[in-house]
Design an enzyme around this catalytic site. Structure first.
Site, short mmCIF file in Angstrom:
data_model
loop_
_atom_site.label_atom_id
_atom_site.label_comp_id
_atom_site.label_asym_id
_atom_site.label_seq_id
_atom_site.Cartn_x
_atom_site.Cartn_y
_atom_site.Cartn_z
N ILE A 101 16.50 -21.08 -17.10
CA ILE A 101 16.37 -20.70 -18.49
C ILE A 101 14.90 -20.73 -18.91
CG2 ILE A 101 16.82 -23.10 -19.22
CD1 ILE A 101 18.22 -21.94 -21.74
N CYS A 102 14.57 -19.90 -19.90
CA CYS A 102 13.26 -19.90 -20.55
C CYS A 102 12.17 -19.42 -19.58
CB CYS A 102 12.98 -21.30 -21.11
SG CYS A 102 11.57 -21.43 -22.23
N ALA A 103 11.20 -20.24 -19.27
CA ALA A 103 10.13 -19.86 -18.34
C ALA A 103 10.53 -20.07 -16.88
CB ALA A 103 8.86 -20.67 -18.65
#
Length: 184
Positions: A101-103
Site C-alpha cells: 500500500i501507498c509508497a
C-alpha cells in the site's frame, strides 16, 4: 488458518500498518509483525511500534501472504533490504499473495513482481518511466492475480478488508466490516 507477515520498517506509515494488523486479527488471521532489526520501529508520524519478531527469525517460516505498509521512508527501507525481496519472490513464485500500500508498491516493482500487471500506489511514488510495463491505475485497491496494491492511508481499511476476503472469504470480511460501523 492463514498466516500473514507484515514487515515493519523505520518510517512506515502507522495508520496503514496498524489498520492492516488490526483488521486481519479481527478476522482471526494470524499476523506476524517483523522488524528489519531488533529495534522498536519509529513510524512516519512518531508513533513507536514494537514488532513481534525480526525478519531474520521469520525467514524460514511459511506465510500465506506478505503485506507491506507504505510511508515514503518505510518503503525505501523495505526496498533496500534484500531479505524483503527474497521473501516477496518466494511467496510470489509459490502462488501466495503479495500486497503493498501507498509508497510500498515500489518494492514489488523493484522485485519485478509488477511486470505486466495493473497496480496502484500513492501518487508519484512509482515512476512509470522506470517501470514501463506496469499499468498504473487511480483505483483505491487493485487486484491483479495474487498481487494486491492500494493507494494510501485513506484506502487502508478497504485494502485490509479485501485482504481478509482473499484469505478468509466474503462472510468473514462482512462480519469484520459490520463491526466497524462503516457507512454504506
Amino acid at each position: 488458518m492463514s498466516t500473514v507477515l507484515v514487515p515493519l520498517a523505520q518510517g512506515c506509515e502507522e495508520l496503514e500498518a496498524v489498520t492492516i494488523i488490526d483488521l486481519l486479527r479481527r478476522a482471526n488471521i494470524t499476523v506476524i509483525t517483523a522488524g528489519l532489526d531488533e529495534k522498536p520501529v519509529k513510524a512516519s508520524r512518531g508513533v513507536v511500534l514494537i514488532p513481534d519478531t525480526t525478519i531474520d527469525q521469520v525467514l524460514p517460516e511459511t506465510f500465506d501472504m506478505i503485506v507491506l505498509p507504505g510511508g515514503a521512508a518505510g518503503a525505501e527501507n523495505l526496498n533496500r533490504d534484500p531479505r524483503i525481496h527474497q521473501l516477496l519472490k518466494t511467496l510470489f513464485y509459490q502462488g501466495k499473495y503479495v500486497a503493498a500500500i501507498c509508497a510500498a508498491p515500489i518494492v514489488l516493482a523493484t522485485a519485478a513482481l509488477l511486470d505486466n500487471k495493473q497496480a496502484t500506489c500513492y501518487p508519484n511514488s512509482l515512476k512509470i518511466s522506470h517501470f514501463p510495463t506496469i499499468q498504473l491505475l487511480d483505483s483505491p485497491v487493485v487486484i491483479d492475480g495474487k498481487v494486491i496494491t492500494s493507494r494510501g492511508p485513506g484506502t487502508a481499511m478497504d485494502f485490509a478488508l479485501i485482504l481478509i476476503e482473499k484469505l478468509a472469504g466474503k462472510p468473514i470480511r462482512e462480519q469484520v466490516e459490520s463491526g466497524l460501523m462503516r457507512p454504506h
